[in-house]
Design a protein around this motif. Structure first.
Motif, short mmCIF file in Angstrom:
data_model
loop_
_atom_site.label_atom_id
_atom_site.label_comp_id
_atom_site.label_asym_id
_atom_site.label_seq_id
_atom_site.Cartn_x
_atom_site.Cartn_y
_atom_site.Cartn_z
N THR A 173 0.81 -1.20 0.00
CA THR A 173 0.00 0.00 0.00
C THR A 173 0.85 1.26 0.00
O THR A 173 0.59 2.19 -0.75
N SER A 174 1.91 1.30 0.82
CA SER A 174 2.71 2.50 0.94
C SER A 174 3.56 2.76 -0.29
O SER A 174 4.09 3.85 -0.47
N ARG A 175 3.70 1.77 -1.17
CA ARG A 175 4.55 1.93 -2.36
C ARG A 175 3.80 2.53 -3.53
O ARG A 175 4.40 2.87 -4.53
N ILE A 176 2.50 2.61 -3.45
CA ILE A 176 1.72 3.13 -4.56
C ILE A 176 1.79 4.65 -4.53
O ILE A 176 1.39 5.27 -3.55
N PRO A 177 2.30 5.29 -5.58
CA PRO A 177 2.46 6.74 -5.58
C PRO A 177 1.14 7.46 -5.38
O PRO A 177 0.09 7.00 -5.81
N THR A 178 1.20 8.62 -4.72
CA THR A 178 -0.02 9.37 -4.48
C THR A 178 -0.66 9.82 -5.78
O THR A 178 -1.87 9.98 -5.85
N THR A 179 0.14 10.00 -6.84
CA THR A 179 -0.45 10.38 -8.12
C THR A 179 -1.39 9.30 -8.62
O THR A 179 -2.46 9.58 -9.15
N ILE A 180 -1.00 8.06 -8.42
CA ILE A 180 -1.84 6.96 -8.88
C ILE A 180 -3.06 6.81 -7.98
O ILE A 180 -4.15 6.49 -8.44
N LEU A 181 -2.91 7.10 -6.71
CA LEU A 181 -4.08 7.03 -5.83
C LEU A 181 -5.11 8.06 -6.27
O LEU A 181 -6.30 7.82 -6.19
N PRO A 223 -4.55 7.33 7.38
CA PRO A 223 -4.05 7.61 6.03
C PRO A 223 -3.13 6.52 5.48
O PRO A 223 -2.41 5.85 6.23
N LEU A 224 -3.16 6.39 4.15
CA LEU A 224 -2.27 5.45 3.47
C LEU A 224 -0.85 6.02 3.40
O LEU A 224 -0.65 7.22 3.51
N GLY A 225 0.11 5.15 3.19
CA GLY A 225 1.49 5.60 2.96
C GLY A 225 2.21 5.99 4.23
O GLY A 225 1.61 6.11 5.31
N ASN A 226 3.52 6.18 4.10
CA ASN A 226 4.33 6.60 5.23
C ASN A 226 3.94 8.00 5.68
O ASN A 226 3.65 8.85 4.86
N LYS A 231 -4.35 0.91 5.78
CA LYS A 231 -4.66 -0.07 4.75
C LYS A 231 -5.89 0.36 3.96
O LYS A 231 -6.80 0.99 4.50
N ASP A 232 -5.89 0.01 2.69
CA ASP A 232 -7.03 0.33 1.83
C ASP A 232 -8.06 -0.78 1.96
O ASP A 232 -8.25 -1.61 1.06
N LEU A 233 -8.72 -0.80 3.11
CA LEU A 233 -9.74 -1.79 3.42
C LEU A 233 -11.03 -1.08 3.77
O LEU A 233 -11.03 0.09 4.17
N SER A 234 -12.16 -1.77 3.61
CA SER A 234 -13.45 -1.14 3.88
C SER A 234 -13.58 -0.66 5.32
O SER A 234 -14.26 0.32 5.59
N ASN A 235 -12.91 -1.35 6.26
CA ASN A 235 -13.01 -0.94 7.67
C ASN A 235 -12.15 0.29 7.98
O ASN A 235 -12.11 0.75 9.11
N ASN A 236 -11.47 0.83 6.94
CA ASN A 236 -10.68 2.05 7.09
C ASN A 236 -11.22 3.16 6.18
O ASN A 236 -10.54 4.14 5.92
N LEU A 237 -12.45 2.99 5.69
CA LEU A 237 -13.03 3.95 4.75
C LEU A 237 -14.34 4.54 5.26
O LEU A 237 -15.12 3.85 5.94
#
Length: 294
Positions: A173-181, A223-226, A231-237
């Protein structure tokens, strides 16, 4: 016809040339063999082919002012009737705008633009629909217009926005660039959360809509990333309106373990059996994000 797919098609590069519409369809770029818009009234529109179908189209390269579907004589390419937001292609583009879904752009040789190929069709990458408006076209009829802007930074990561980021695992999750998010900000998971609440804010109960199409934003509690590593999970949305999304992200308010709110009045609305929140994420937001002195 194959299922609609949004975003990048793995293995297809920007600038790639295709012989004809059948080749575009076979590659998964644009499914219909005639229609300029690939989409529907339920899911949105995933692709546009520019090939000289409408005299009002404006192609500025990274910005396209696109004329919607309907009222066009296919033989003369002239407008003979008013267009409507409710036609399938136009409503699909409205959904893509409201839900932040990227649109693939392909230019054909019949499109009178310096960006078009001399032969066949050229795939030119992903764009976002940023505006919609009515206008009286060159032929005197009302047309639906869409402004599309190119997404210039595309990660090499083969992210498919039709799937949840959960598929990459917590370590990715933390490796996905914010631009792509931002590009893939309406993943299958986030859209599901919005649909659970019918695009209604869980904090204020406001539903933003145009022509019956709801708009809301999926907010991560942790929040996602460092350095947060959520985590990008439904329980965090959460499903929030734009105002409460910004306020929550900036720490203007927080959600307590009993779902009461601090910083604003009210209580978080939860649909039992359809959405559950991880209490640890609430504790994290309260401790690290909420501005207690704000």
């Amino acid at each position: 016809m194959a299922e609609i797919q949004f975003g990048q098609i793995i293995g297809i590069g920007e600038g790639q040339i295709f012989k004809d519409r059948k080749a575009l369809a076979a590659a998964g770029i644009h499914r219909p063999l005639q229609a300029g818009i690939d989409g529907n009234k339920k899911d949105g529109s995933s692709s546009i082919v520019l090939n000289g179908g409408y005299v009002d189209d404006e192609d500025l390269g990274n910005v396209i002012i696109y004329t919607g579907h309907g009222g066009n004589d296919p033989n003369t390419k002239r407008q003979v009737a008013d267009q409507s937001w409710d036609s399938s292609g136009n409503r699909g583009l409205l959904i893509s705008e409201m839900h932040g879904l990227p649109v693939r752009i392909t230019r054909g040789a019949g499109h009178k633009s310096k960006y078009s190929p001399s032969n066949g069709y050229k795939y030119d990458g992903l764009y976002l629909v940023t505006q919609h408006f009515y206008e009286i076209g060159k032929d005197g009829f009302r047309i639906c217009r869409f402004r599309l802007e190119k997404l210039s930074s595309i990660s090499p990561l083969p992210l498919d926005i039709n799937e949840s980021l959960e598929s990459y695992g917590a370590s990715e999750t933390s490796r996905i660039p914010t631009t792509i998010l931002r590009i893939a900000r309406d993943t299958k998971l986030s859209r599901k959360i919005k649909e659970v609440y019918d695009y209604t804010c869980q904090v204020c109960g406001i539903r933003i809509s145009f022509n019956g199409i709801g708009y809301a934003e999926a907010a991560h509690i942790r929040p996602l990333g460092n350095p947060h590593n959520g985590k990008d999970l439904s329980n965090n949305l959460l499903c929030l309106c734009p105002n409460h999304h910004v306020m929550f992200d900036k720490g203007a308010f927080t959600i307590n373990e009993d779902h009461s709110l601090s910083g604003v009045e009210g209580r978080l609305f939860i649909k039992p059996g359809r959405h559950a929140i991880d209490t640890e994420n609430l504790v994290y937001h309260n401790k690290h994000i909420f501005n207690i002195n704000g």
